[in-house]
Scaffold this active site. Structure first.
Site, PDB file in Angstrom:
ATOM      1  N   CYS A 192      36.946  -6.838   2.330  1.00  0.00           N
ATOM      2  CA  CYS A 192      38.412  -6.927   2.247  1.00  0.00           C
ATOM      3  C   CYS A 192      38.832  -7.701   0.995  1.00  0.00           C
ATOM      4  O   CYS A 192      38.640  -7.216  -0.101  1.00  0.00           O
ATOM      5  CB  CYS A 192      38.952  -7.551   3.535  1.00  0.00           C
ATOM      6  SG  CYS A 192      40.694  -7.179   3.799  1.00  0.00           S
TER       7      CYS A 192
ATOM      8  N   HIS B 200      36.202  -4.230   8.128  1.00  0.00           N
ATOM      9  CA  HIS B 200      35.592  -5.491   8.566  1.00  0.00           C
ATOM     10  C   HIS B 200      34.438  -5.259   9.538  1.00  0.00           C
ATOM     11  O   HIS B 200      34.643  -5.315  10.746  1.00  0.00           O
ATOM     12  CB  HIS B 200      36.647  -6.362   9.257  1.00  0.00           C
ATOM     13  CG  HIS B 200      37.666  -6.919   8.315  1.00  0.00           C
ATOM     14  ND1 HIS B 200      37.465  -8.071   7.612  1.00  0.00           N
ATOM     15  CD2 HIS B 200      38.897  -6.468   7.960  1.00  0.00           C
ATOM     16  CE1 HIS B 200      38.527  -8.328   6.853  1.00  0.00           C
ATOM     17  NE2 HIS B 200      39.415  -7.364   7.045  1.00  0.00           N
TER      18      HIS B 200
ATOM     19  N   GLU C 225      32.205  -7.275  10.313  1.00  0.00           N
ATOM     20  CA  GLU C 225      31.933  -8.517  11.059  1.00  0.00           C
ATOM     21  C   GLU C 225      32.720  -8.579  12.367  1.00  0.00           C
ATOM     22  O   GLU C 225      32.451  -9.421  13.218  1.00  0.00           O
ATOM     23  CB  GLU C 225      32.229  -9.749  10.185  1.00  0.00           C
ATOM     24  CG  GLU C 225      33.704 -10.077   9.947  1.00  0.00           C
ATOM     25  CD  GLU C 225      34.341  -9.301   8.791  1.00  0.00           C
ATOM     26  OE1 GLU C 225      33.803  -8.240   8.419  1.00  0.00           O
ATOM     27  OE2 GLU C 225      35.386  -9.747   8.291  1.00  0.00           O
TER      28      GLU C 225
END
Lengths: 222, 81
Positions: free
Chosen positions: A86, A196, A198
């Site tokens: 990002c 993302h 994660e």
């Protein structure tokens, strides 16, 4: 497996990234403040998401010129794996470590939703635990994720197989050219991506599609 | 010495903000608008009084930070303070 995570004023996805790395590698990343000008030896250096410097001037522009980025550039040159997610992707492009630029979303809206990604290249150090052309789920949350590169650069990126992830099934949230969601540099050791991974690594997240990325990058194959 | 730096998107780079402004102008009944492109302006006050040196300095600033030359062009002019 030693990893480091760079923090800038305005980083806000750093905690999610620390949690993901710690859970998957079993070791906490070292936290490195942007004013530092040196980096020790790491296997993976991560630039997390957020709004470094409030996105002043251009997203990632000021972060890309901070002291730590010279050290990141040096490590990238030596082949250390660098992952930017990002705002981290925007910062890597602004720093010249990845080609192209990330512009305002074509819709002019902030997008926060789940998209589908096609694994366009599964032969990188970040994607080798995915199957080729596998479709995965991944959340996005950004205002400036519209990837752009001039025609010549774009052709080079495509010919070299540098596109690792593409938005699939009509889920391109930002107008990125060729549905590009994530690219590596020519050497393949620097990955930048808008989505993302994660945020999709444990049962609590209702999906594990981001996990193989960290397993490849952290050499933690289950 | 004061300079005004103008940064604009390169030709061919899509400018959704410019497009939105263009649409808003049309809805205010302004007609005959071919195109609107949005850019940025920086007023930079420099200590240097040597014009050649100052211009070189400005150019480096533009290349290194003020513009992202992947997508943007820049120009500058001297302004009276």
């Amino acid at each position: 497996m030693k990893s480091a995570l760079i923090q800038f004023p305005g980083s806000n996805r750093d905690r999610d990234m620390i949690a993901a790395i710690t859970k998957i590698s079993g070791e906490k990343p070292d936290l490195v403040w942007h004013t530092q000008s040196e980096l020790g030896d790491y296997d993976l250096i991560v630039i997390p998401g957020g709004f470094s410097y409030g996105d002043y001037l251009r997203a990632g522009a000021i972060a890309a010129r901070s002291p730590i980025m010279d050290a990141v550039r040096e490590k990238a040159g030596k082949g250390t794996k660098i992952l930017g997610v990002c705002n981290g992707f925007q910062t890597l492009c602004e720093a010249g470590l990845l080609p192209g630029a990330l512009m305002r979303n074509a819709s002019l809206r902030f997008v926060c939703r789940e998209v589908k990604l096609l694994v366009s290249n599964n032969k990188t150090a970040f994607s080798n635990q995915y199957n080729e052309n596998e479709i995965i789920r991944c959340p996005v949350a950004h205002h400036d994720g519209n990837f752009f590169a001039d025609e010549k650069t774009l052709n080079q990126i495509e010919e070299n197989g540098q596109v690792v992830f593409r938005y699939a099934e009509d889920t391109n949230p930002n107008g990125s050219v060729n549905n590009i969601a994530g690219i590596v540099n020519e050497k393949g050791n620097v990955l930048g991506m808008m989505p993302h991974p994660e945020n999709l690594i444990e049962a609590f997240h209702h999906g594990l599609d981001g996990r193989p990325l960290f397993e490849s990058a952290l050499n933690k194959v289950a | 010495m004061k300079a005004r730096v103008t940064v604009t998107l390169k030709n061919g780079v899509l400018d959704p903000q410019g497009k939105a402004i263009e649409g808003a102008l049309s809805s205010l009944d302004f007609s005959g608008i071919n195109e609107v492109r949005q850019g940025k302006v920086f007023d930079v006050d420099l200590e240097n009084t040597n014009k050649n040196e100052a211009e070189k300095q400005l150019e480096t600033m533009c290349e290194k930070l003020l513009a992202n030359t992947v997508i943007e062009d820049y120009s500058f002019e001297w302004i009276n303070s």
